[in-house]
Design a protein around this motif. Structure first.
Motif, PDB file in Angstrom:
ATOM      1  N   TYR A 270      22.047  -2.678  29.697  1.00  0.00           N
ATOM      2  CA  TYR A 270      23.268  -3.049  28.973  1.00  0.00           C
ATOM      3  C   TYR A 270      23.699  -1.970  27.975  1.00  0.00           C
ATOM      4  O   TYR A 270      24.585  -2.185  27.156  1.00  0.00           O
ATOM      5  CB  TYR A 270      23.061  -4.413  28.283  1.00  0.00           C
ATOM      6  CG  TYR A 270      22.928  -5.518  29.316  1.00  0.00           C
ATOM      7  CD1 TYR A 270      24.040  -6.231  29.747  1.00  0.00           C
ATOM      8  CD2 TYR A 270      21.701  -5.783  29.922  1.00  0.00           C
ATOM      9  CE1 TYR A 270      23.931  -7.211  30.731  1.00  0.00           C
ATOM     10  CE2 TYR A 270      21.577  -6.753  30.911  1.00  0.00           C
ATOM     11  CZ  TYR A 270      22.695  -7.462  31.321  1.00  0.00           C
ATOM     12  OH  TYR A 270      22.585  -8.422  32.309  1.00  0.00           O
TER      13      TYR A 270
ATOM     14  N   ASN B  70      25.440 -15.942  31.887  1.00  0.00           N
ATOM     15  CA  ASN B  70      26.493 -15.709  30.894  1.00  0.00           C
ATOM     16  C   ASN B  70      26.946 -17.017  30.228  1.00  0.00           C
ATOM     17  O   ASN B  70      27.793 -16.998  29.346  1.00  0.00           O
ATOM     18  CB  ASN B  70      27.697 -14.994  31.515  1.00  0.00           C
ATOM     19  CG  ASN B  70      27.357 -13.601  32.023  1.00  0.00           C
ATOM     20  OD1 ASN B  70      27.708 -13.234  33.134  1.00  0.00           O
ATOM     21  ND2 ASN B  70      26.652 -12.825  31.229  1.00  0.00           N
TER      22      ASN B  70
ATOM     23  N   GLU C  66      29.172 -11.668  24.249  1.00  0.00           N
ATOM     24  CA  GLU C  66      28.548 -12.080  25.520  1.00  0.00           C
ATOM     25  C   GLU C  66      27.067 -12.362  25.325  1.00  0.00           C
ATOM     26  O   GLU C  66      26.395 -11.673  24.561  1.00  0.00           O
ATOM     27  CB  GLU C  66      28.700 -10.976  26.582  1.00  0.00           C
ATOM     28  CG  GLU C  66      28.258 -11.416  27.970  1.00  0.00           C
ATOM     29  CD  GLU C  66      28.352 -10.319  29.023  1.00  0.00           C
ATOM     30  OE1 GLU C  66      28.975 -10.553  30.060  1.00  0.00           O
ATOM     31  OE2 GLU C  66      27.799  -9.225  28.803  1.00  0.00           O
TER      32      GLU C  66
ATOM     33  N   SER D 221      23.690 -12.686  27.985  1.00  0.00           N
ATOM     34  CA  SER D 221      23.213 -12.581  29.364  1.00  0.00           C
ATOM     35  C   SER D 221      21.772 -13.070  29.355  1.00  0.00           C
ATOM     36  O   SER D 221      20.861 -12.322  28.982  1.00  0.00           O
ATOM     37  CB  SER D 221      23.245 -11.130  29.860  1.00  0.00           C
ATOM     38  OG  SER D 221      24.560 -10.645  29.896  1.00  0.00           O
TER      39      SER D 221
ATOM     40  N   TYR E  57      21.526  -0.265  35.500  1.00  0.00           N
ATOM     41  CA  TYR E  57      21.882  -1.670  35.763  1.00  0.00           C
ATOM     42  C   TYR E  57      21.204  -2.093  37.077  1.00  0.00           C
ATOM     43  O   TYR E  57      21.771  -2.029  38.160  1.00  0.00           O
ATOM     44  CB  TYR E  57      23.405  -1.840  35.818  1.00  0.00           C
ATOM     45  CG  TYR E  57      23.840  -3.294  35.749  1.00  0.00           C
ATOM     46  CD1 TYR E  57      23.814  -3.996  34.548  1.00  0.00           C
ATOM     47  CD2 TYR E  57      24.268  -3.962  36.885  1.00  0.00           C
ATOM     48  CE1 TYR E  57      24.196  -5.334  34.485  1.00  0.00           C
ATOM     49  CE2 TYR E  57      24.656  -5.297  36.831  1.00  0.00           C
ATOM     50  CZ  TYR E  57      24.621  -5.976  35.622  1.00  0.00           C
ATOM     51  OH  TYR E  57      25.003  -7.304  35.562  1.00  0.00           O
TER      52      TYR E  57
HETATM   53  C1  AVI Z   1      28.641 -10.806  35.283  1.00  0.00           C
HETATM   54  N1  AVI Z   1      27.368 -10.770  34.565  1.00  0.00           N
HETATM   55  C2  AVI Z   1      26.270 -11.293  35.376  1.00  0.00           C
HETATM   56  C3  AVI Z   1      27.049  -9.459  33.956  1.00  0.00           C
HETATM   57  C4  AVI Z   1      25.697  -9.550  33.200  1.00  0.00           C
HETATM   58  O1  AVI Z   1      24.806  -8.775  33.533  1.00  0.00           O
HETATM   59  O2  AVI Z   1      25.564 -10.399  32.327  1.00  0.00           O
HETATM   60  C5  AVI Z   1      28.142  -8.992  33.009  1.00  0.00           C
HETATM   61  C6  AVI Z   1      27.786  -7.737  32.283  1.00  0.00           C
HETATM   62  N2  AVI Z   1      27.947  -7.515  31.009  1.00  0.00           N
HETATM   63  C7  AVI Z   1      27.542  -6.312  30.688  1.00  0.00           C
HETATM   64  N3  AVI Z   1      27.067  -5.736  31.770  1.00  0.00           N
HETATM   65  C8  AVI Z   1      27.213  -6.608  32.804  1.00  0.00           C
END
Ligand code: AVI
Length: 321
Positions: free
Chosen positions: A204, A164, A278, A280, A53
């Protein structure tokens, strides 16, 4: 556990309605704010530490490299309004370099993280006026009266949380910020950049499975708060980069055909059915400038980390046409 969780969620029947509506939709979808109960927030902190990440590390590297320049561009006597109380380290790096900041206004729906970040910040900047606002930053805000006249109001929205939001909602949020910052204000917003699909997908789908646990924790939350009977072993996390649209699309996949109780509804999941939880979004510099323009904003400065993974963008009102 908590006050914070109880505040974060809408009343139970409202929550039930949100979830039932999402599960009746075709394809099924649930809002990503459901990730962030206490456990989900902890897991997100752990995601930020995973080697794959890159976002958090890149944003911190960017601030270490450019904080002085950013502070010069923002100017003296800034009132810094932060959307989400965020990773204290980023805000600290910024505040350390700002010249005579007027106040820091962290906005966070959950009172516990707000209290913790205020406490930490008070230790580091004992002279800095802190004016917390415990509310949902997507709603219209009434900012507290500043302790002295600010040179300008700057809205700080780090972490690529803007990604997001779907494009229309992101533009609407930026337009709301534009109203709150005033004529000579600014927005300092983090935006993750488009890059090699493998790098993005790895972020991810970390090898330790923390992101998968974060995703599936949403089902645990629904079991606890709504009395659903999701069997966690019957579902899995999938995060795929849609290069055409430029976004990670995260789904919860049903491993088999199964029925789940959600209030009085029995929801049928087919084998391999995907429920979207989600997005991103990842941006090119042009994409982000277009998004800003659609909200009546212009990009004045862009900073990136040394590897060019992540950007921090300074937006001001586009000149009136
Ligand atoms: C909060 N947001 C910026 C994270 C992203 O990378 O979209 C949330 C996340 N979802 C999975 N990993 C991190």
């Amino acid at each position: 556990m908590s006050a914070l969780r109880d505040e974060q969620r809408p009343p139970d029947n409202e929550l039930l309605q949100v979830v039932q509506r999402g599960l009746r939709a075709q394809p099924k979808r649930l809002p990503s704010w459901l990730f962030y109960d206490e456990k989900g927030s902890e897991l997100f902190e752990q995601i930020c530490e995973q080697p794959e990440y890159y976002l958090t590390r890149a944003e911190i590297a960017l601030l270490r490299e450019h904080a002085t320049d950013i502070a010069n561009v923002l100017g003296p006597d800034v009132r810094l309004v932060e959307y989400g109380s965020g990773h204290a380290i980023k805000t600290r790096l910024l505040l350390e370099h700002l010249q005579t900041p007027v106040s820091w206004v962290p906005i966070e729906i959950s009172s516990e993280p707000l209290r913790i970040s205020m406490h930490n910040m008070e230790q580091v900047f004992p002279q800095l006026p802190i004016q917390p606002l415990s509310t949902d930053f997507t709603r219209p805000l009434r900012l507290p009266v500043p302790p002295r006249m600010p040179g300008r109001t700057v809205i700080y929205f780090p972490g690529s949380t803007i990604g997001n939001f779907e494009e229309r909602d992101a533009a609407q949020l930026l337009r709301k910020m534009r109203g709150e910052m005033g004529d000579n204000g600014g927005i300092l917003v983090g935006a993750d950049l488009k890059k090699d699909k493998k790098v993005i997908e790895a972020a991810y789908n970390d090898a330790a499975g923390v992101t998968a646990a974060f995703t599936l924790n949403m089902l645990t939350r629904l079991n606890r708060e709504l009395g659903c009977n999701f069997e966690l072993s019957g579902f899995r996390h999938r995060a795929h980069y849609n290069a055409m649209i430029g976004r990670i699309e995260t789904h919860i996949l049903s491993k088999r055909e199964q029925r789940v109780r959600v209030g009085r509804m029995q929801v049928l999941f087919r084998e391999d059915e995907a429920m979207q939880v989600e997005y991103s979004c990842k941006y090119s510099l042009e994409d982000f400038a277009e998004l800003a323009a659609s909200a009546g904003l212009a990009v004045q400065h862009v900073w990136t980390d040394p590897e060019g993974l992540f950007s921090l963008q300074h937006l001001t009102r586009a000149s009136a046409k």
